[in-house]
Scaffold this active site. Structure first.
Site, PDB file in Angstrom:
ATOM      1  N   ARG A  48      62.752  75.424  23.316  1.00  0.00           N
ATOM      2  CA  ARG A  48      63.037  74.598  24.497  1.00  0.00           C
ATOM      3  C   ARG A  48      62.579  73.152  24.306  1.00  0.00           C
ATOM      4  NH1 ARG A  48      61.696  78.409  29.685  1.00  0.00           N
ATOM      5  NH2 ARG A  48      62.935  80.202  29.084  1.00  0.00           N
ATOM      6  N   ASP A 156      59.277  75.289  44.673  1.00  0.00           N
ATOM      7  CA  ASP A 156      59.097  75.579  43.249  1.00  0.00           C
ATOM      8  C   ASP A 156      58.577  74.310  42.585  1.00  0.00           C
ATOM      9  OD1 ASP A 156      60.394  78.060  41.389  1.00  0.00           O
ATOM     10  OD2 ASP A 156      59.866  76.239  40.298  1.00  0.00           O
TER      11      ASP A 156
END
Ligand SMILES: C[S@@+](CC[C@H](N)C(=O)[O-])C[C@H]1O[C@@H](n2cnc3c(N)ncnc32)[C@H](O)[C@@H]1O
Length: 286
Positions: A48, A156
C-alpha cells in the site's frame, strides 16, 4: 515470517524495505491511530505504501518516513488511509440489528417517551454499510412511531471511506444475499452507465451524518448516545488503548445504554462497566 527471510524477499522489490523502516512505520501508525501492525501486515504495508512512494516520486521508504516525521499533515492523512482495514458489509452480524428491533427500540420507546429522541453512534463506520443498515432498521421500526427524532452519527478516521460512505453508492455485489424486498425498498438500481451500481434511498441518508473522527483524539460530541456500534475497530489496538477507549465509550453512553462489538472481540480484562447480554451485545451497568 522471520525478519531475515522477509528482508531478502523484499529487497528484490522496487523499493528497499528494511526492518528499521517497518519498525518506524509501526510506531507512527500506533501513535496516530492506535492500530498495532503485526509482522503479518508487513507485505500489506509495503504494497500500500509503495503506491504512495510512486505518487510522491520518492525513491526510498526512508524518504517517505522523513516526510511523515516532518509533520506533513496532508501525507499523514494519505498514510492513515493506506494502512486502515476497512472490511465491512450490510447487516454484518445480523443478530445485532434483530436485537435492536426486538429489544432496544421497544425499550427506548418507554425510556425516552418524553424526549422522543434517540441517538446512535457508529464508531469506525468504514464505507457506510453499518450506519445504512442501522438507518434501514430505524426507518422500518419507527415507520409506526412518527414524531420520533432518531439520528445516527457515523465516524471514521479514514477520509477515503467516509467519502464513499457519504455518496451511498455501491456495486450490486455489496447487496447480494440481502432480502429482495429490502433491496427493492431501500436501494435504487443504476441504469445505463450506472448499471451494476446501487444507491441507498435518500430517506436512509437523511438520518446519518458522516464525520471524520480519530478515536484516540478529542470527541467533539456534546450529548450522550443511547446506542453505540463499535464493531471490529479496536481489534487492531493494543490493550492499554482498548482499556482507555472502552472507558470513554462508557462515559459517552447513557445509563443502561447498549453497546455492540465485533464477534471476535471481548471486554474481558478491558472494562467492567458493561454487562454482557450475549452475542457481543453489552449494556452499560449504571
Ligand atoms: C474493519 S472496519 C469496521 C467497519 C464496521 N464497524 C464493521 O464492523 O463492519 C474498521 C474501521 O475502523 C477505522 N479506524 C481504525 N482506527 C481508527 C481510529 N483510531 N479512529 C477512528 N476510526 C478508526 C478504520 O478506518 C476502518 O474503517
Amino acid at each position: 515470517m522471520s525478519g531475515k527471510s522477509s528482508n531478502s524477499e523484499l529487497e528484490e522489490r522496487e523499493f528497499k524495505f528494511t526492518d528499521k523502516d517497518f519498525d518506524l512505520l509501526k510506531r507512527i501508525v500506533g501513535e496516530h491511530t492506535g492500530i498495532v501492525l503485526t509482522e503479518a501486515k508487513r507485505n500489506m504495508v509495503y504494497g500500500r505504501l509503495a503506491r504512495r512512494l510512486r505518487v510522491l516520486k520518492l525513491s526510498s521508504f526512508a524518504d517517505y518516513i522523513a516526510l511523515l516525521e516532518g509533520d506533513n499533515d496532508e501525507e499523514l492523512v494519505n498514510f492513515i488511509n493506506s494502512v486502515t482495514t476497512n472490511l465491512t458489509a450490510f447487516f454484518r452480524e445480523n443478530h445485532h440489528f434483530e436485537h435492536l428491533k426486538n429489544h432496544v427500540f421497544p425499550t427506548l420507546l418507554e425510556k425516552n417517551q418524553v424526549s422522543r429522541r434517540i441517538r446512535i453512534w457508529s464508531a469506525g463506520c468504514s464505507t457506510g454499510e453499518e450506519p445504512y443498515s442501522l438507518s434501514i432498521t430505524v426507518n422500518d421500526f419507527f415507520a409506526d412511531y412518527p414524531g420520533w427524532d432518531v439520528k445516527i452519527l457515523a465516524t471514521d478516521i479514514d477520509t477515503n471511506v467516509l467519502e464513499k460512505a457519504a455518496s451511498g453508492i455501491y456495486t450490486e455485489e455489496r447487496i447480494e444475499g440481502l432480502d429482495p424486498a429490502l433491496i427493492k425498498q431501500w436501494f435504487v438500481k443504476g441504469k445505463g452507465e450506472k448499471s451494476g451500481m446501487v444507491k441507498v434511498r435518500s430517506e436512509l441518508q437523511k438520518l446519518v451524518s458522516f464525520k471524520q473522527l480519530n478515536l484516540l483524539q478529542e470527541w467533539p460530541m456534546k450529548g450522550q448516545f443511547d446506542v453505540l456500534f463499535c464493531r471490529n475497530v479496536v481489534i487492531y489496538f493494543d490493550k492499554p488503548t482498548k482499556i482507555k477507549l472502552f472507558d470513554r465509550y462508557a462515559d459517552t453512553l447513557v445509563s443502561k445504554g447498549n453497546m455492540f462489538i465485533g464477534h471476535s472481540e471481548t471486554l474481558f480484562q478491558i472494562s467492567d462497566r458493561f454487562s454482557s447480554l450475549g452475542g457481543t451485545i453489552y449494556q452499560k451497568k449504571t
